[in-house]
Design a protein around this motif. Structure first.
Motif, PDB file in Angstrom:
ATOM      1  N   ARG A  88       0.821  -1.204   0.000  1.00 41.50           N
ATOM      2  CA  ARG A  88       0.000   0.000   0.000  1.00 41.50           C
ATOM      3  C   ARG A  88       0.860   1.262   0.000  1.00 41.50           C
ATOM      4  NH1 ARG A  88      -5.238  -0.075   1.689  1.00 41.50           N
ATOM      5  NH2 ARG A  88      -5.127   2.085   0.953  1.00 41.50           N
ATOM      6  N   SER A  95       1.229   2.516 -11.492  1.00 41.45           N
ATOM      7  CA  SER A  95       1.634   2.483 -10.084  1.00 41.45           C
ATOM      8  C   SER A  95       2.977   3.161  -9.881  1.00 41.45           C
ATOM      9  CB  SER A  95       1.695   1.033  -9.590  1.00 41.45           C
ATOM     10  OG  SER A  95       0.417   0.442  -9.575  1.00 41.45           O
ATOM     11  N   TRP A 150       2.463   7.068 -10.486  1.00 39.53           N
ATOM     12  CA  TRP A 150       1.741   7.715  -9.388  1.00 39.53           C
ATOM     13  C   TRP A 150       2.526   7.644  -8.076  1.00 39.53           C
ATOM     14  CZ3 TRP A 150      -1.522  11.364  -9.412  1.00 39.53           C
ATOM     15  CH2 TRP A 150      -2.446  11.508 -10.449  1.00 39.53           C
ATOM     16  N   HIS A 184       1.001   0.272  -4.457  1.00 40.58           N
ATOM     17  CA  HIS A 184      -0.312   0.231  -5.094  1.00 40.58           C
ATOM     18  C   HIS A 184      -1.032   1.538  -4.775  1.00 40.58           C
ATOM     19  CE1 HIS A 184      -4.088  -1.162  -6.645  1.00 40.58           C
ATOM     20  NE2 HIS A 184      -4.687  -1.071  -5.471  1.00 40.58           N
ATOM     21  N   VAL A 185      -1.358   2.299  -5.808  1.00 44.28           N
ATOM     22  CA  VAL A 185      -1.977   3.623  -5.636  1.00 44.28           C
ATOM     23  C   VAL A 185      -3.434   3.530  -6.065  1.00 44.28           C
ATOM     24  CG1 VAL A 185      -1.840   6.072  -6.186  1.00 44.28           C
ATOM     25  CG2 VAL A 185       0.254   4.696  -6.112  1.00 44.28           C
ATOM     26  N   THR A 186      -4.346   3.818  -5.141  1.00 40.00           N
ATOM     27  CA  THR A 186      -5.789   3.743  -5.416  1.00 40.00           C
ATOM     28  C   THR A 186      -6.328   5.105  -5.833  1.00 40.00           C
ATOM     29  OG1 THR A 186      -6.416   4.262  -3.142  1.00 40.00           O
ATOM     30  CG2 THR A 186      -5.980   1.937  -3.667  1.00 40.00           C
ATOM     31  N   ASP A 187      -7.560   5.117  -6.318  1.00 46.00           N
ATOM     32  CA  ASP A 187      -8.224   6.385  -6.638  1.00 46.00           C
ATOM     33  C   ASP A 187      -8.338   7.263  -5.399  1.00 46.00           C
ATOM     34  OD1 ASP A 187      -8.485   5.629  -9.254  1.00 46.00           O
ATOM     35  OD2 ASP A 187     -10.614   5.102  -9.124  1.00 46.00           O
ATOM     36  N   ALA A 188      -8.576   6.638  -4.245  1.00 46.74           N
ATOM     37  CA  ALA A 188      -8.670   7.403  -3.003  1.00 46.74           C
ATOM     38  C   ALA A 188      -7.333   8.071  -2.669  1.00 46.74           C
ATOM     39  CB  ALA A 188      -9.116   6.503  -1.850  1.00 46.74           C
ATOM     40  N   ASP A 189      -6.235   7.389  -2.958  1.00 47.01           N
ATOM     41  CA  ASP A 189      -4.909   7.980  -2.735  1.00 47.01           C
ATOM     42  C   ASP A 189      -4.709   9.199  -3.632  1.00 47.01           C
ATOM     43  OD1 ASP A 189      -4.070   6.061  -0.831  1.00 47.01           O
ATOM     44  OD2 ASP A 189      -3.452   4.675  -2.419  1.00 47.01           O
TER      45      ASP A 189
END
Length: 344
Positions: free
Chosen positions: A76, A123, A126, A322-327
């Motif tokens: 994460r 990933s 970002w 791992h980069v999420t939309d929330a990040d």
């Protein structure tokens, strides 16, 4: 002598949780390449996931037998705080096999990320942007982003960018022209005073991020536009590093016809690829011989890559955060650049 069997001397063995390492003295007449050519056979003999062989010192090799994948689990993204700062020489983008942070230098470097669809190129990009976010907020870093696929990859975070082009035409040309103009003006001002630009709020590090660079170097239909784009990219890659203008680019097809300027990138990151020849094109034949088997990276581990940097003999194996939309939403909300002077 007839009938005599020569056996390499085993110097030491260390046992680890995911891999074992043996130090072996090679025989006279053998080379490291001779051993590296046998890694697949050794992996079968040891019933290992893979075997990598590196030169330790003259006459000795390290044989690393990987029984389990230390990078099998998703990592994460550690979100930066508003009080943190960007170390432009060491931007954390993931972890390496030893469990320590994988850091990349951005100041004074150009970075190429190559990999097939779904390999995790986004990933890496970002994760780099996340590491730069405190500098973006402070004004010492400006991002100029080109997303030729209509802004699908970077549109969500466009509040972080000083410039954003999501075509492969006039907007992209304008952005590259602006970056090249700043580069040339800085070169005139800094010539004879310093060999490496020191970023500041009045003269920030400019990073040109290109999501699919092949869209600019091979797939533009207008020859005049394509020619100018290639010229501008060539200028930025050949002259930008010392004056604080870096290029971070991703490419899916690293063939010579698509990306003739790939050797101008001082750091190259090879993710999962479809062919062995593509690994050689991006990282070089020596890297693949040393164990950088990008074409053998599992589809189940997006973000895993082999990394080569100018000045380092051996590739390293790493996995990006791992980069999420929330990040991305978090970064856009808390680290958007303040309105200030134009970069010079």
């Amino acid at each position: 002598m007839s009938g005599r069997t020569l056996v390499p001397a085993l110097r030491s063995v260390s046992i680890g949780a995911t891999c074992d390492v043996a130090v072996v003295q090679i025989l006279v007449g053998q080379s490291v390449a001779d051993w590296q050519n046998k890694t697949l056979a050794l992996a079968e003999a040891f019933r290992a996931e893979r075997v990598t062989i590196h030169s330790r010192r003259r006459g000795e090799v390290n044989i690393t037998v990987h029984h389990n994948d230390a990078l099998a689990c998703v990592v994460r993204l550690p979100r930066p705080s508003r009080e943190s700062h960007a170390d432009l020489a060491n931007i954390d983008v993931g972890i390496i096999e030893s469990g320590t942070r994988w850091s990349v230098p951005v100041l004074g470097h150009h970075i190429l990320v190559a990999g097939a669809t779904g390999a995790g190129k986004g990933s890496v990009l970002w994760s780099i942007i996340s590491g730069l976010a405190p500098g973006i907020r402070a004004g010492t870093v400006r991002l100029l982003v080109v997303d030729p696929k209509g802004g699908m990859e970077f549109g969500r975070g466009q509040q972080l960018f000083a410039g954003f082009a999501y075509d492969n035409g006039e907007r992209t040309l304008a952005l590259l022209r602006a970056a090249t103009q700043v580069m040339q003006q800085r070169a005139q001002r800094l010539r004879g005073h310093t060999r490496l630009h020191a970023p500041s709020s009045s003269a920030p590090l400019i990073i040109v991020v290109v999501d699919e660079i092949a869209s600019l170097t091979a797939y533009i239909g207008d020859r005049k536009v394509r020619s100018e784009v290639e010229q501008l990219l060539g200028l930025l890659l050949s002259q930008g590093r010392a004056v604080g203008v870096s290029v971070v680019a991703a490419v899916q097809d690293p063939s010579k016809d698509v990306l003739p300027i790939r050797q101008l990138f001082s750091m190259r990151i090879g993710m999962r690829m479809t062919e062995a020849t593509q690994t050689t094109m991006v990282l070089g034949a020596a890297a693949r011989d040393a164990g950088a088997l990008c074409d053998e990276i599992s589809t189940a581990t997006p973000g895993v890559a082999y990394v080569c940097q100018d000045g380092r003999a051996e590739p390293i194996r790493a996995r990006a955060f791992h980069v999420t939309d929330a990040d991305i939403d978090y970064l856009a909300e808390h680290f958007r650049p303040s309105i200030g002077k134009a970069a010079r």
